[in-house]
Write an enzyme that holds these catalytic residues in place. Structure first.
Site, mmCIF file in Angstrom:
data_model
loop_
_atom_site.group_PDB
_atom_site.id
_atom_site.type_symbol
_atom_site.label_atom_id
_atom_site.label_comp_id
_atom_site.label_asym_id
_atom_site.label_seq_id
_atom_site.Cartn_x
_atom_site.Cartn_y
_atom_site.Cartn_z
ATOM 1 N N ALA A 298 0.832 -1.214 0.000
ATOM 2 C CA ALA A 298 0.000 0.000 0.000
ATOM 3 C C ALA A 298 0.862 1.258 0.000
ATOM 4 O O ALA A 298 0.498 2.273 0.557
ATOM 5 C CB ALA A 298 -0.906 -0.006 1.226
ATOM 6 N N ARG B 29 -2.746 7.465 -11.075
ATOM 7 C CA ARG B 29 -3.903 7.469 -11.985
ATOM 8 C C ARG B 29 -5.210 7.882 -11.286
ATOM 9 O O ARG B 29 -6.211 8.138 -11.926
ATOM 10 C CB ARG B 29 -4.051 6.074 -12.621
ATOM 11 C CG ARG B 29 -2.962 5.765 -13.623
ATOM 12 C CD ARG B 29 -2.880 4.282 -13.951
ATOM 13 N NE ARG B 29 -2.178 3.512 -12.923
ATOM 14 C CZ ARG B 29 -1.987 2.205 -12.968
ATOM 15 N NH1 ARG B 29 -2.474 1.496 -13.973
ATOM 16 N NH2 ARG B 29 -1.317 1.573 -12.012
ATOM 17 N N ASP C 260 -4.751 -2.378 -3.606
ATOM 18 C CA ASP C 260 -5.817 -1.724 -4.376
ATOM 19 C C ASP C 260 -6.844 -2.723 -4.916
ATOM 20 O O ASP C 260 -7.387 -2.537 -5.990
ATOM 21 C CB ASP C 260 -5.220 -0.866 -5.510
ATOM 22 C CG ASP C 260 -4.419 -1.674 -6.528
ATOM 23 O OD1 ASP C 260 -4.218 -2.884 -6.308
ATOM 24 O OD2 ASP C 260 -3.998 -1.093 -7.546
ATOM 25 N N ARG D 69 -29.147 13.019 10.643
ATOM 26 C CA ARG D 69 -27.692 13.202 10.711
ATOM 27 C C ARG D 69 -27.090 12.445 11.895
ATOM 28 O O ARG D 69 -27.803 11.970 12.773
ATOM 29 C CB ARG D 69 -27.384 14.702 10.753
ATOM 30 C CG ARG D 69 -27.666 15.356 9.401
ATOM 31 C CD ARG D 69 -27.576 16.843 9.461
ATOM 32 N NE ARG D 69 -26.329 17.295 10.065
ATOM 33 C CZ ARG D 69 -26.137 18.516 10.573
ATOM 34 N NH1 ARG D 69 -27.142 19.404 10.545
ATOM 35 N NH2 ARG D 69 -24.996 18.834 11.105
ATOM 36 N N ALA E 128 -48.577 28.455 17.882
ATOM 37 C CA ALA E 128 -47.928 28.622 16.572
ATOM 38 C C ALA E 128 -47.213 29.963 16.510
ATOM 39 O O ALA E 128 -47.681 30.962 17.050
ATOM 40 C CB ALA E 128 -48.972 28.533 15.469
#
Ligand code: UD1
Ligand code: MG
Length: 428
Positions: free
Chosen positions: A9, A15, A100, A306, A394
């Site tokens: 690695a 590329r 890879d 989230r 409200a």
């Protein structure tokens, strides 16, 4: 025979055209190196990563994965052969893997361990072999590997290519790695050259034909997308076989660490990120869930949950954003932001309600009790506590805690001015 695994690695990954080291590019939510390390560790405890280019950032990422690391001298010994300069192993055999190859599985690699030979290497038959090293096979033994950049016109026609996986007797590595030269088109020390050296000295080198999908090398962003597609297919097939209903699965993206329990339905165009857990829930179209826990709830369409949210027995409708919040038995049907909040059962959050959790410097919490009715378009300015059985009228801007049983209302007085329209525009 004892086994060491080495994962190469250290390469730059030119590329990829990216400042990020190649092996840190992600597939289904995790860097390529995470995937391969995961599989390698199923074969044995002794796993070493060879690092070089951007070694610090790769090391930072792999430090919790329980593997050893070694540094390649990229300046003096570049190339896949250079990567193994100075590598030593106590084991009798070394399995060398290119870093890879994020789709490789332990199951496929185990096939190598059963083959009797001094070197066993993975080969793939490809319609389009371009980019890979070509493998010359004679009488079912590998003669040599020729890299694309060094190949003759005739050799380029060979459609059997080197997968980048080699099971090598340790004594052969000891002998041949120091003997490698860099007399080739790339001026690099090729690991692949040890095949021809070994063959010439009478060692046996046997090919194992492996499938293209699991052993594809990722060299560009195009390859990255192709590999991710395969990984997505695997993840979703596994989920569906486990009993998850997925509508239009080709439009759904699920990270590898996400998990499901019970009866779940995932509608089209849903994205599920990180270590999300979904239990007995229905996720409707175009929702995105990140690092959260969803239980007995319905989410979406068009909702965003989230990280750090725990949503239980709740209904979250369209255009609702929830962040780091715990909701239990809550209804938030439309157009709401709930951040850093805790909301108890029986509570209804009206359309357009916003927890104002950030004052420009710090984040604050909003706590809402049981059976609270929060009227539409209210702003809850945190830190704030709303006790049980409260009505927030409200349009209220709430900046004080509200005790149990009360109503809070803040409203500019309403004026109705008769015939003002006609005074302003005249009669039409
Ligand atoms: C390599 C093989 C090729 C094979 C292909 C399969 C060689 C010379 N060629 O080519 O025959 O068909 O893989 O995918 O081995 N690396 C280092 N140090 C270096 C250079 C590379 O550790 O100095 C690592 C990279 O990080 C990568 C792996 O080795 O994980 C392969 O390198 P890469 O440059 O992708 O080799 P390929 O050109 O794909
Ligand atoms: Mg490669």
């Amino acid at each position: 025979m004892s086994l060491s695994v080495v994962i190469l690695a250290a390469g730059k990954g030119t590329r990829m055209k990216s400042p990020l080291p190649k092996v840190l590019h992600k597939i289904s939510g995790k860097p390529m190196i995470w995937h391969i390390v995961n599989e390698a560790k199923k074969l044995g405890e002794d796993v070493t990563l060879i690092l070089g280019h951007e070694a610090k950032s790769v090391e930072e990422f792999v430090k919790d994965l329980g593997v050893k690391t070694a540094l390649q001298d990229l300046k003096n010994y570049p190339g896949t052969g250079g990567a193994l300069k100075g590598f030593e192993s106590e084991a009798q055999r070394v399995l060398v893997l290119n870093g890879d190859m994020p789709l490789v599985t332990a199951k496929e690699l185990e096939k190598f361990l059963d083959v009797e030979a001094d070197i066993v290497m993975g080969v793939i038959k490809l319609k389009d072999p371009s980019g890979y090293g070509r493998v010359v096979i004679k009488e079912s033994q590998v003669e040599k590997i020729v890299e694309q950049k060094d190949a003759t016109k005739e050799e380029l026609k060979i459609d059997t290519v080197n997968a980048g996986v080699y099971l090598i007797k340790t004594e052969l590595l000891k002998r041949f790695i120091p003997a490698l030269s860099n007399q080739n088109a790339q001026k690099e020390y090729y690991l692949t050259d040890i095949i021809e050296m070994a063959k010439k000295e009478g060692y046996s080198v046997k090919p194992v034909f492996v499938d293209e999908e699991s052993f594809m090398g990722v060299n560009s962003k195009l390859d990255l997308a192709k590999a991710d597609e395969v990984m997505q297919k695997r993840i979703k097939e596994r989920a569906m076989l486990q009993g998850v209903t997925i509508r239009a699965p080709q439009t759904v993206y699920i990270d590898i660490e996400a998990g499901f329990e019970g009866e779940c339905e995932i509608e089209s165009c849903v994205v599920i990120k990180g270590k999300t857990i979904i239990k007995n829930s229905h996720i409707k179209s175009h929702s995105r869930i990140e690092e959260s826990q969803i239980e007995f709830s319905s989410i979406g369409p068009y909702a965003r949950i989230r990280p750090g949210s725990i949503i239980q027995k709740s209904h979250i409708g369209n255009f609702v954003e929830v962040k780091k919040s715990r909701l239990n038995g809550v209804k938030a049907g439309h157009l709401t932001y709930l951040g850093d909040s805790e909301i108890e059962s029986g509570t209804n959050i009206g359309a357009g309600v916003i927890t104002c959790n950030y004052d420009g410097k710090s984040k604050y919490k909003t706590k809402i009790g049981k059976n609270v009715f929060v009227g539409s378009d209210s702003q809850l300015i945190a830190p704030i506590v709303i006790e049980d059985d409260v009505i927030i009228a409200a349009g209220t801007t709430l900046n004080k805690d509200v005790p149990k049983g009360s109503m809070a209302i803040s409203r500019a007085p309403l004026k109705i001015i008769k015939d003002f329209y006609y005074k302003f525009f005249g009669k039409k």
